[in-house]
Design an enzyme around this catalytic site. Structure first.
Site, PDB file in Angstrom:
ATOM      1  N   ALA A 215       1.688  55.775  66.516  1.00 30.70           N
ATOM      2  CA  ALA A 215       2.202  54.705  66.606  1.00 30.70           C
ATOM      3  C   ALA A 215       3.660  54.295  67.223  1.00 30.70           C
ATOM      4  CB  ALA A 215       2.375  53.733  65.141  1.00 30.70           C
ATOM      5  N   SER A 216       3.727  53.397  68.190  1.00 30.49           N
ATOM      6  CA  SER A 216       4.923  53.210  68.630  1.00 30.49           C
ATOM      7  C   SER A 216       5.394  51.826  68.878  1.00 30.49           C
ATOM      8  CB  SER A 216       4.711  53.602  70.053  1.00 30.49           C
ATOM      9  OG  SER A 216       6.082  53.194  70.986  1.00 30.49           O
ATOM     10  N   SER A 218       9.153  48.974  68.203  1.00 27.64           N
ATOM     11  CA  SER A 218      10.399  48.924  68.854  1.00 27.64           C
ATOM     12  C   SER A 218      11.463  50.062  68.685  1.00 27.64           C
ATOM     13  CB  SER A 218      11.196  47.684  68.861  1.00 27.64           C
ATOM     14  OG  SER A 218      11.102  47.421  67.346  1.00 27.64           O
ATOM     15  N   ILE A 219      11.632  50.495  67.478  1.00 32.18           N
ATOM     16  CA  ILE A 219      12.505  51.262  66.970  1.00 32.18           C
ATOM     17  C   ILE A 219      12.040  52.633  66.665  1.00 32.18           C
ATOM     18  CG2 ILE A 219      13.882  51.714  64.679  1.00 32.18           C
ATOM     19  CD1 ILE A 219      14.762  49.092  64.407  1.00 32.18           C
ATOM     20  N   GLN A 221       8.894  55.899  66.862  1.00 32.18           N
ATOM     21  CA  GLN A 221       7.652  56.472  67.271  1.00 32.18           C
ATOM     22  C   GLN A 221       7.120  57.525  66.083  1.00 32.18           C
ATOM     23  OE1 GLN A 221       7.218  56.488  71.341  1.00 32.18           O
ATOM     24  NE2 GLN A 221       6.115  58.569  71.310  1.00 32.18           N
ATOM     25  N   VAL A 222       5.741  57.396  65.911  1.00 30.77           N
ATOM     26  CA  VAL A 222       5.322  58.349  64.901  1.00 30.77           C
ATOM     27  C   VAL A 222       4.172  59.223  65.518  1.00 30.77           C
ATOM     28  CG1 VAL A 222       4.161  58.484  62.618  1.00 30.77           C
ATOM     29  CG2 VAL A 222       5.489  56.567  62.978  1.00 30.77           C
ATOM     30  N   ASP A 375       7.791  44.935  52.347  1.00 24.24           N
ATOM     31  CA  ASP A 375       6.735  44.678  53.300  1.00 24.24           C
ATOM     32  C   ASP A 375       5.503  45.166  52.907  1.00 24.24           C
ATOM     33  OD1 ASP A 375       6.525  43.856  56.152  1.00 24.24           O
ATOM     34  OD2 ASP A 375       7.243  45.762  56.851  1.00 24.24           O
TER      35      ASP A 375
HETATM   36  N1  LIG Z   1       3.053  58.779  55.771  1.00 24.48           N
HETATM   37  C1  LIG Z   1       2.447  58.428  56.623  1.00 24.48           C
HETATM   38  N2  LIG Z   1       0.904  58.957  56.679  1.00 24.48           N
HETATM   39  C2  LIG Z   1       0.195  58.561  57.639  1.00 24.48           C
HETATM   40  N3  LIG Z   1       0.433  57.601  58.498  1.00 24.48           N
HETATM   41  C3  LIG Z   1       1.695  57.096  58.708  1.00 24.48           C
HETATM   42  C4  LIG Z   1       2.538  57.639  57.730  1.00 24.48           C
HETATM   43  N4  LIG Z   1       3.794  57.000  57.872  1.00 24.48           N
HETATM   44  C5  LIG Z   1       3.506  56.160  58.894  1.00 24.48           C
HETATM   45  N5  LIG Z   1       2.379  56.409  59.571  1.00 24.48           N
HETATM   46  C6  LIG Z   1       1.722  55.664  60.685  1.00 24.48           C
HETATM   47  O1  LIG Z   1       2.522  55.070  61.466  1.00 24.48           O
HETATM   48  C7  LIG Z   1       2.418  53.571  61.614  1.00 24.48           C
HETATM   49  C8  LIG Z   1       4.017  53.184  61.759  1.00 24.48           C
HETATM   50  O2  LIG Z   1       4.861  53.995  60.951  1.00 24.48           O
HETATM   51  P1  LIG Z   1       5.800  52.858  59.982  1.00 24.48           P
HETATM   52  O3  LIG Z   1       5.368  51.681  59.432  1.00 24.48           O
HETATM   53  O4  LIG Z   1       6.648  53.628  58.927  1.00 24.48           O
HETATM   54  O5  LIG Z   1       6.805  52.634  61.232  1.00 24.48           O
HETATM   55  P2  LIG Z   1       7.569  51.124  61.775  1.00 24.48           P
HETATM   56  O6  LIG Z   1       8.030  51.570  62.975  1.00 24.48           O
HETATM   57  O7  LIG Z   1       8.370  50.525  60.635  1.00 24.48           O
HETATM   58  O8  LIG Z   1       6.305  50.399  61.998  1.00 24.48           O
HETATM   59  P3  LIG Z   1       5.822  48.682  61.573  1.00 24.48           P
HETATM   60  O9  LIG Z   1       6.998  48.084  62.210  1.00 24.48           O
HETATM   61  O10 LIG Z   1       4.445  48.470  62.290  1.00 24.48           O
HETATM   62  O11 LIG Z   1       5.553  48.925  60.106  1.00 24.48           O
HETATM   63  C9  LIG Z   1       1.844  53.217  60.540  1.00 24.48           C
HETATM   64  O12 LIG Z   1       1.290  52.159  60.533  1.00 24.48           O
HETATM   65  C10 LIG Z   1       0.945  54.452  60.033  1.00 24.48           C
HETATM   66  O13 LIG Z   1      -0.373  54.124  60.834  1.00 24.48           O
END
Ligand SMILES: Nc1ncnc2c1ncn2[C@@H]1O[C@H](COP(=O)(O)OP(=O)(O)OP(=O)(O)O)[C@@H](O)[C@H]1O
Length: 550
Positions: A215-216, A218-219, A221-222, A375
């Site tokens: 996932a990517s 604004s803040i 990237q995973v 959330d």
């Molecule tokens: N512990 C985890 N195990 C598996 N997938 C994860 C995990 N943490 C995050 N992800 C994946 O990465 C995505 C983004 O992570 P996260 O929600 O923490 O980031 P974010 O930048 O806050 O995103 P958003 O604003 O969309 O919630 C998640 O929707 C999920 O698909």
């Protein structure tokens, strides 16, 4: 005439209290003589016209005088303001100028879109549509502008969307669509951030890192990865480069605007504009500090363990040795969102029990954990392969005061029993501003709002049952979310019309309840989430074994 003009003007403008101190301006009199209100025929008409002109000129003059008087009163505060602004601009650094240039570019871009849309309406007879009349300040264009401006403004947009008690309904609704997807940062950049943050060769920590992000936003990237030592699957959440500097520059800019506005118009102090901006700044800077998120995850897991929920729910384990302020390495969870009914059915025999568990764990955290997950959209609440509920993304958490929770409990009980008088009393308690409230009338209005819930959700269930294909399901989910938000906005709007003002935690809680309500309609349509005896909402709960839920 001067007296008449002064009296007429004073009746219109509350700003004229000080006017006896000022001399009247010279009013243009056309023929050179003084203005006369009396007389006959054309002369009298002309006299009245001139008097009206005089009143207007006088009012403007008076306002200007009044403004300068107010400024003079505040001259003593000027050094503090200047010092504050200087300090802010020093802490912003050169990034400030860069962001201003980017801001101008964004304004030009969205301005072009507005002009383009405007030209399309030019040939119609209906005039400028209402949603365009405020130009770039109209909700739609402001939302687009925020998206172009990136991280800070996207988060600000999300804050607006979650604070119907602070912002007008049109903006709250429009900002629900604030799109938080951003182009991925190239993997080699991510790699060098990781090396710098972790201060060790990456291949000594990770067996591999998938260069394609999961996932990517604004803040952050995973990326998926595997630990070298334990061969465990993990995800690495990496703060995107330059985000913190941008955030500081943007929030400082917003702070400066708020500070100057408050200086120019002390009335704004009553709305505590600068206070709100400071709060936003604090909570946003917390969101980019992954040590805070790690602490939230660990506190939540601690609560799960202490309450004996560990066989029903989990939060990802945080690997401290490869986590920093800007990098969060945590256990990778595998599961499906709570809205994916078909997958849920394939994982557990009874989706209803899954939901009961999720509700018990979340409700319990409101009072037994130092903060609650604020959330719980379907992307952050999963049914895991082992049948447990997985909570992810603890970037946004809330804390509820005992007073608000006490009123909230009465509110929820009254909602379950459809006792709108009790609901009106509970809401009055929560949002009390000292005004007298007609509880009977308020209760009637609440009944009207809530009677719409049933119709709205039946549609969702039917669509889900008939449509095995996932896109049809999610399309309905989006619709549902919008309707639910509209419902909550109605509640806030009606409450405010009775002079109530809710704390932000109420909005945060309600938003989560609306998500849970949606999951209930989907997973357990016949269950009443607030009345079911398996669900424990009350603060009098005792820690206990909960094996019976799964
Ligand atoms: N512990 C985890 N195990 C598996 N997938 C994860 C995990 N943490 C995050 N992800 C994946 O990465 C995505 C983004 O992570 P996260 O929600 O923490 O980031 P974010 O930048 O806050 O995103 P958003 O604003 O969309 O919630 C998640 O929707 C999920 O698909």
């Amino acid at each position: 005439m001067a007296a008449a003009a002064r009296a007429a003007s004073a009746a219109r403008s509350p700003l004229l209290v000080h006017h006896h101190r000022h001399r009247l301006p010279q009013v243009p009199s056309g023929g050179g003589g003084s203005l006369r209100v009396g007389g006959t025929g054309r002369g009298r008409e002309e006299g009245r016209r001139r008097a009206r002109v005089g009143v207007r000129v006088f009012a403007r003059y008076s306002q200007a005088q009044d403004f300068s008087t107010r400024l003079q009163d505040r001259v003593g505060e000027l050094p503090k303001l200047v010092e504050d602004l200087l300090q802010t601009s020093i802490s912003t650094g050169p990034q400030g100028a860069f962001r201003i240039a980017q801001g101008i570019q964004a304004v030009l871009g969205v301005g072009g879109e507005w002009l383009n849309d405007l030209s399309k309406t030019a040939n119609t007879s209906a005039g400028i549509p209402a949603q365009m009349q405020l130009g770039l300040l109209s909700p739609l264009y402001l939302r687009r502008l925020f998206e172009r401006m990136g991280a800070t403004y996207i988060k600000l947009g999300q804050f607006i969307a979650s604070a119907p008690t602070l912002f007008p309904a049109e903006y709250v609704e429009e900002f629900q669509n604030c799109f938080d997807r951003a182009p991925a940062v190239p993997y080699d950049v991510i790699q060098s951030i990781l090396c710098e943050e972790l201060q060790r060769p990456l291949d000594s920590i990770y067996e591999y890192i998938d260069p394609v992000p999961i996932a990517s936003a604004s803040i952050a990237q995973v990326h998926a990865a595997r630990l070298k030592s334990s061969q465990k699957d993990v995800v690495i959440k990496v703060l995107k480069p330059g985000i913190e500097d941008t955030l500081v520059a943007d929030l400082n800019f917003i702070y400066v605007i708020a500070r100057v506005l408050e200086f120019l118009n002390p009335e704004l102090q009553r709305t505590s504009l600068v206070g709100i901006v400071k709060d936003i700044k604090e909570s946003m800077l917390e969101e980019v500090d992954f040590r805070k998120e790690a602490a939230n995850i660990q506190a939540f897991q601690g609560y799960i363990d202490a309450m004996g929920f560990d066989r029903q729910a989990k939060a990802p384990f945080v690997y401290q040795h490869c986590s920093t302020k800007h990098v969060l390495t945590m256990e990778r969870l595998y599961g499906v969102p709570l809205t994916d009914l078909d997958s849920i059915r394939s994982l557990v025999p009874d989706p209803e029990l899954t939901l009961v568990t999720a509700l018990n764990v979340w409700f319990g955290s409101l009072i037994s954990c130092e903060s609650f997950h604020a959330d719980v959209h379907a992307g952050n609440l999963w049914l895991l392969r082992d049948g447990r509920i997985g909570f992810i993304d603890f970037g946004i958490v809330g804390r509820i005061s005992p007073k608000t929770w006490a009123a909230m409990e009465v509110f929820l009980a009254s909602f379950a029993t459809e006792d709108y008088d009790a609901m009106a009393s509970a809401l009055s308690e929560m949002g009390a501003t000292g005004n007298d409230i007609n509880i009977d009338e308020f209760a009637k209005d609440l009944r009207k709002i809530f009677s719409s819930i049933q119709d709205l959700d039946t549609e969702i269930i039917v669509a889900t049952a008939r449509g095995p294909d996932a896109t049809a399901v999610s399309a309905n989910v989006v619709l549902d979310e919008r309707q639910m938000n509209a419902l909550f906005l109605d509640l806030v709007r009606v409450s405010e019309s009775y002079g109530l003002k809710f704390p932000r935690e109420f909005a945060l809680l309600m938003k989560q309840l609306l998500y849970f309500d949606r999951y209930t309609r989907l997973l357990a349509p016949s269950m009443n989430m607030l009345r079911d005896e398996r669900i424990n909402i009350s603060t009098n709960r005792q820690p206990r074994r909960t094996d019976r839920f799964q």
